[in-house]
Structures are given as C-alpha cells and as structure tokens.
Design an enzyme around this catalytic site. Sequence first.
Site, mmCIF file in Angstrom:
data_model
loop_
_atom_site.group_PDB
_atom_site.id
_atom_site.type_symbol
_atom_site.label_atom_id
_atom_site.label_comp_id
_atom_site.label_asym_id
_atom_site.label_seq_id
_atom_site.Cartn_x
_atom_site.Cartn_y
_atom_site.Cartn_z
ATOM 1 N N GLN A 250 113.275 49.283 43.384
ATOM 2 C CA GLN A 250 113.866 49.774 42.144
ATOM 3 C C GLN A 250 114.290 51.252 42.238
ATOM 4 O OE1 GLN A 250 109.802 50.184 39.589
ATOM 5 N NE2 GLN A 250 111.629 50.669 38.451
ATOM 6 N N HIS A 275 106.137 52.061 38.081
ATOM 7 C CA HIS A 275 105.698 53.005 37.043
ATOM 8 C C HIS A 275 105.708 54.451 37.524
ATOM 9 C CE1 HIS A 275 104.877 49.400 34.953
ATOM 10 N NE2 HIS A 275 103.823 49.075 35.676
ATOM 11 N N GLU A 300 107.578 49.694 30.408
ATOM 12 C CA GLU A 300 106.142 49.473 30.199
ATOM 13 C C GLU A 300 105.299 50.527 30.917
ATOM 14 O OE1 GLU A 300 104.705 45.586 31.153
ATOM 15 O OE2 GLU A 300 106.184 44.574 29.899
HETATM 16 C C1 LIG Z 1 102.402 45.280 37.286
HETATM 17 S S1 LIG Z 1 103.132 44.251 38.494
HETATM 18 C C2 LIG Z 1 104.270 43.307 37.530
HETATM 19 C C3 LIG Z 1 103.598 42.323 36.621
HETATM 20 C C4 LIG Z 1 104.514 41.339 35.946
HETATM 21 N N1 LIG Z 1 105.703 41.952 35.400
HETATM 22 C C5 LIG Z 1 103.775 40.633 34.832
HETATM 23 O O1 LIG Z 1 103.856 41.081 33.655
HETATM 24 O O2 LIG Z 1 103.132 39.617 35.101
HETATM 25 C C6 LIG Z 1 104.140 45.405 39.339
HETATM 26 C C7 LIG Z 1 105.018 44.818 40.444
HETATM 27 O O3 LIG Z 1 105.974 45.833 40.784
HETATM 28 C C8 LIG Z 1 106.268 45.739 42.157
HETATM 29 N N2 LIG Z 1 106.796 47.030 42.639
HETATM 30 C C9 LIG Z 1 106.105 48.137 42.994
HETATM 31 N N3 LIG Z 1 106.951 49.100 43.413
HETATM 32 C C10 LIG Z 1 108.198 48.596 43.304
HETATM 33 C C11 LIG Z 1 109.502 49.093 43.586
HETATM 34 N N4 LIG Z 1 109.670 50.329 44.063
HETATM 35 N N5 LIG Z 1 110.561 48.299 43.370
HETATM 36 C C12 LIG Z 1 110.394 47.037 42.886
HETATM 37 N N6 LIG Z 1 109.186 46.515 42.606
HETATM 38 C C13 LIG Z 1 108.102 47.273 42.808
HETATM 39 C C14 LIG Z 1 104.935 45.362 42.797
HETATM 40 O O4 LIG Z 1 105.135 44.725 44.047
HETATM 41 C C15 LIG Z 1 104.286 44.474 41.740
HETATM 42 O O5 LIG Z 1 104.447 43.110 42.071
#
Ligand SMILES: C[S@@+](CC[C@H](N)C(=O)[O-])C[C@H]1O[C@@H](n2cnc3c(N)ncnc32)[C@H](O)[C@@H]1O
Length: 397
Positions: A250, A275, A300
């Site tokens: 992202q 985040h 979020e």
């Molecule tokens: C909190 S989880 C998402 C939970 C999901 N949306 C739910 O509500 O069930 C965060 C996800 O963001 C992904 N993530 C972390 N850094 C990222 C990045 N730079 N780009 C895309 N995804 C990323 C992680 O691999 C992880 O699977």
Amino acid sequence: MTDHAHALVEAADRGGHAMAAAVECVGLHNTAATLINEILFRAHLDELTTVGGETSVIITLTHGGKEVSALISVGPRGVAVSGTAAPTGLPPTRIVQDACEMALALYGPRERVSPGSREIRWPSPHVMVPRLVNGPAVPKALHAVVQRVVQVLDREGAAPLEELAVRHGTDKWSFLHQYTQHYQRHFGPLRDHRMTVLEIGVGGYGDTETGGGSLYMWKEFFPRGLVYGLDIADKHVLDRPRVTTITADQSDPDALREIAEKIGPFDIVIDDGSHMSPHVITSFKTLFPYLKANGVYAVEDLHGSYWPHLFSGSERDLNDPAFTVGFLKQMVDGLNHEEFLDPGTRDAQPTDATVKGVHFYHNLAFIEKGTNTEGSPFGTVLREAPERLGTEGRPAE
Ligand SMILES: C[S@@+](CC[C@H](N)C(=O)[O-])C[C@H]1O[C@@H](n2cnc3c(N)ncnc32)[C@H](O)[C@@H]1O
C-alpha cells in the site's frame, strides 16, 4: 467462478434481457454452480446441522427448456453438495426456479426480487403423512433448511453487521474494536446498492492461507457487492466468487494506481493495512481520486498515528500532517475552505473541493467524497467589501 459471479452481478443491474444473455454466455451449469455457491454462502446451513437428523434439498435451475440441479445434504456431519444422487432416508424437497429470475433475486436491485416461477416440491404425502403418524420421524431441520434457502432467494433476514463480523472472524467487532456500529450507520443505507469495495489489509499477515474475515463480511453485507482485498502478502487462496485478493504494497503509489485503473472506481475504500502514517497517507492520496462521487474512504486503527512503537507514530504535534490523524484533521478546515478571509491562513489542499464530510470515531475516520463548493456569501463580502457590513455582522446603515 469469480468471473461468472462478476458477469451475473453486472447483468443483474441491467435487467431481465441482460441476465438472459449473461446466463447464455456463462452457461447454465456455471450459472447454477455460481448461484448455488452464493445461496450456500448466505444461508449458513451449517448452523442447522445440530438440529438433528439428515435432511436434503435439491435446487433446480431452469433455463431455455433445460435444467441443472444440485443436491444439498445437511446433517450432523455438516453440509455436502453433490449431483442428484438419491440421498438415504427422506426424499429431498425440491426448489425449482428459473435461473435468470434466481440470479436477479440474488444480485439485482431489490425491486427485481420475486418468487416468480419458484416452486417448492415437498416429499410426496405418501411418504410424509405415514411418517408423521407412525415415524420414523421427519428430521427437525427439514423445514429450517428449506426456509433458509427461500429466505436467501427472497433477500430476507439480513443479519446485522456485528453478527457478520463475528461469524466471519474479523476483529471489526471484537475485544479490540467496536467499529461495526459506525460502519452500519454509514453503509447500512447502501446495503442493497451495487458496490465496488476495496479493503487494504486482508488479515493473517505473512500466513498466506489465513485472513479474509472482513472481505467475507462485506461480501455478505453487500449482496450485490464486488469485494477486493489488497495485502502485501499473497492471499489468492482466499479468493471466492465476488471476493478477489490482490498482492501489493500500500506504500507503492504506482502499484495502487495500476490496480485502481483496472478495478476502480470504488464506492468504498477501507484502509486496514499497515497503519503506518506514511503508508496511510500515500494510499489515501493515490486512491481517493479513484473513489466515486458520494463514495466513502474509511481509515481504521488511528492509534497508529500516535504510537511510536509498532507504527512509528508520534504524540508530539497532534496537528502534524505527516501523521494520519493530523493529515485527516486538515480536512475539517478544508470543509470550510471558502470561509477563510486571509489567503495566508492555510495552504489550499487538493481535497478542499472534493471532500464533503469528515466523521471521526474512536480509532476510525470516514471521509465522504463530494463537491464542496457551495460558496460563502458572507465570506465573499467580508473579503471584498467588509465596510458594507456593520460591526456585528449587520448591514451598515
Ligand atoms: C489488521 S490486518 C487486516 C484485517 C482485516 N482487514 C480484517 O478486518 O479482518 C492487516 C493486514 O495488512 C497487511 N499489510 C501490512 N502492511 C501492508 C502494506 N504495506 N501493504 C498492504 N498490506 C499490508 C498485513 O499483511 C495484514 O494481513
């Protein structure tokens, strides 16, 4: 199957003729497989398996003089789908409906939902009545299974978002967060709309086989929705009809732009990814232009903006636009960009004229896209001819 579901959802928007053409193009077998998969996803027949005894239902789709059927068995061992091999025990109840009508009921605007040609053919009275009188007993789940399928075909009994969050295993309603009440408020009125939803962050982090809870929740919440999940880890194994995952970072604007060109524009974008403030801000700046008018961009876990540990946040300057909350707060002043009298008060922002609402909740923000150029009659006079107003805002004598 994913493409078949897309084709049927798109055709459902355009009515009966378009649906008939889509069913021809997709083929009756593929249409039946897609619709039965959708019915099973929405009906949660597994919840009925403990009611006792094995029961089964045949769903038959008809089209152009042909028909395709699937036998669904529900029992203590779970839910099984097969061809139409005769089950053991009670003969199955059969639900028969025209394939186009069924596809329109599942994927079309609410006004196209109609029982129309649907027939429920219960097992013969010669089987049922003696069982009622002398046994063996009719399985308790018999009526419940048929009723669930019919409810799905009538698009009735939609569960609230809290329930879907728990059912599909996302933390959006959990000991961690209470986000669903806010999503329900903002997205509830859109539930029956045709939606394209992109969520950043599929869940499960580096484990490529886990996650997807929120994607499945949105799939069920928006029966006419196409749901995309973007994650830095490859999550393709979680793809389902109407749910597609994309592998990307992202924080890479070029990758985001390429994806948005392909699958956008979006009705909803949700950022539940890393985040990290620079990532959140890059994603917003890149994807907000791909949001439709009246679309909503949700961010979020705003705590990431403050916490140096885990998310490289900071509490030093709460208005610093380098951090997520400071960046989003600027949009509150942006709502009133036409009211400033001194052009030096603040730098104009690209979102000033395109953000029409900003809503903050605990750890969650919603940015509504829309034209924000109503003008400011008083501001105009105050800027150009303040002497025309008296000291308390009343016209000068
Ligand atoms: C909190 S989880 C998402 C939970 C999901 N949306 C739910 O509500 O069930 C965060 C996800 O963001 C992904 N993530 C972390 N850094 C990222 C990045 N730079 N780009 C895309 N995804 C990323 C992680 O691999 C992880 O699977």
